[in-house]
Write a protein that holds these residues in place. Structure first.
Motif, mmCIF file in Angstrom:
data_model
loop_
_atom_site.group_PDB
_atom_site.id
_atom_site.type_symbol
_atom_site.label_atom_id
_atom_site.label_comp_id
_atom_site.label_asym_id
_atom_site.label_seq_id
_atom_site.Cartn_x
_atom_site.Cartn_y
_atom_site.Cartn_z
ATOM 1 N N LYS A 102 0.829 -1.202 0.000
ATOM 2 C CA LYS A 102 0.000 0.000 0.000
ATOM 3 C C LYS A 102 0.864 1.251 0.000
ATOM 4 O O LYS A 102 1.823 1.366 0.751
ATOM 5 N N THR A 103 0.511 2.188 -0.870
ATOM 6 C CA THR A 103 1.202 3.470 -0.947
ATOM 7 C C THR A 103 0.783 4.292 0.265
ATOM 8 O O THR A 103 -0.406 4.511 0.489
ATOM 9 N N SER A 104 1.750 4.743 1.024
ATOM 10 C CA SER A 104 1.430 5.412 2.285
ATOM 11 C C SER A 104 1.315 6.933 2.173
ATOM 12 O O SER A 104 0.802 7.574 3.074
ATOM 13 N N ILE A 106 -0.495 8.780 0.185
ATOM 14 C CA ILE A 106 -1.737 9.280 -0.412
ATOM 15 C C ILE A 106 -2.850 9.161 0.614
ATOM 16 O O ILE A 106 -3.015 8.122 1.260
ATOM 17 N N ASP A 107 -3.615 10.216 0.757
ATOM 18 C CA ASP A 107 -4.757 10.196 1.675
ATOM 19 C C ASP A 107 -5.871 9.362 1.035
ATOM 20 O O ASP A 107 -6.491 9.778 0.055
ATOM 21 N N GLU A 108 -6.096 8.209 1.591
ATOM 22 C CA GLU A 108 -7.069 7.258 1.036
ATOM 23 C C GLU A 108 -8.472 7.860 0.943
ATOM 24 O O GLU A 108 -9.250 7.515 0.052
ATOM 25 N N VAL A 111 -9.451 9.233 -2.439
ATOM 26 C CA VAL A 111 -9.510 8.316 -3.577
ATOM 27 C C VAL A 111 -10.890 7.668 -3.626
ATOM 28 O O VAL A 111 -11.334 7.089 -2.641
ATOM 29 N N GLU A 115 -11.571 3.217 -7.143
ATOM 30 C CA GLU A 115 -10.181 3.405 -7.569
ATOM 31 C C GLU A 115 -9.174 3.013 -6.486
ATOM 32 O O GLU A 115 -7.970 3.170 -6.670
ATOM 33 N N ARG A 116 -9.631 2.473 -5.381
ATOM 34 C CA ARG A 116 -8.742 2.190 -4.245
ATOM 35 C C ARG A 116 -7.673 1.146 -4.551
ATOM 36 O O ARG A 116 -6.628 1.115 -3.917
ATOM 37 N N LEU A 119 -4.162 2.354 -4.962
ATOM 38 C CA LEU A 119 -3.352 2.729 -3.806
ATOM 39 C C LEU A 119 -2.230 1.720 -3.544
ATOM 40 O O LEU A 119 -1.397 1.941 -2.679
ATOM 41 N N TYR A 120 -2.233 0.630 -4.265
ATOM 42 C CA TYR A 120 -1.268 -0.443 -4.038
ATOM 43 C C TYR A 120 -0.274 -0.551 -5.188
ATOM 44 O O TYR A 120 -0.628 -0.391 -6.343
ATOM 45 N N THR A 121 0.968 -0.856 -4.829
ATOM 46 C CA THR A 121 1.995 -1.160 -5.819
ATOM 47 C C THR A 121 2.103 -2.677 -5.883
ATOM 48 O O THR A 121 2.209 -3.339 -4.852
#
Length: 166
Positions: A102-104, A106-108, A111, A115-116, A119-121
């Motif tokens: 999870k990309t940390s 970005i304010d979830e 989003v 599109e959530r 948020l993950y790589t």
């Protein structure tokens, strides 16, 4: 007894440096890793590729467990391939062992729900970014239903990935 697998080696050679990720899939224990990391590597070395131009990551082995994180894997490879005068072959074995991170930053809450997933790589992102490096040729193996599905092909074909089964 060693079986040469000339047809597969020739296919790999013909696809080398085509700007795409080469994905070798198949059932467990069918020889994907041996094909890539032994037979193909030997063929390349016979053509003059030096041993130091191979980056091999086996995600099934404990010593490579940290690289199951796709961000850590990408950072490791980028550090290894800094010399732009050299061409590198990156072999990632058992890519299905990679997990999402999870990309940390970005304010979830900003989003949209649908599109959530962005948020993950994932390893898709890592392979796409490595594929874009001009001095890197990327090859991966995988053996589970995730790899055999059209999902990986769909995700990588956006960026030009290639696939065949062994």
């Amino acid at each position: 007894m060693l079986i040469e697998r000339k047809q597969y080696i020739d296919k790999l050679v013909s696809k080398s440096w085509n700007g795409k990720v080469k994905i070798i899939t198949g059932i467990r224990r069918c020889g994907k890793s041996f094909l890539l990391r032994t037979l193909y590597k030997q063929a390349l070395m016979k053509k003059g590729v030096k041993a130091g131009c191979f980056i091999e990551i086996d995600l099934e082995k404990e010593e490579f467990a940290a690289y199951r994180n796709p961000v850590v894997m990408a950072d490791y490879v980028r550090k290894q391939v800094k010399d732009m005068r050299k061409k590198f072959y990156v072999f990632v074995d058992e890519i299905q062992r990679s997990y999402k991170v999870k990309t940390s930053d970005i304010d979830e809450r900003l989003v949209p729900e649908e599109e959530r997933e962005l948020l993950y790589t994932s390893f898709y992102d890592t392979l796409s970014s490595l594929m874009a490096l001009p001095n890197v040729d990327v090859y991966v193996t995988g053996s589970n239903s995730k790899m055999l599905s059209s999902d990986i092909v769909t995700n990588l074909q956006k960026d030009g990935g290639a696939r065949w089964q062994s």
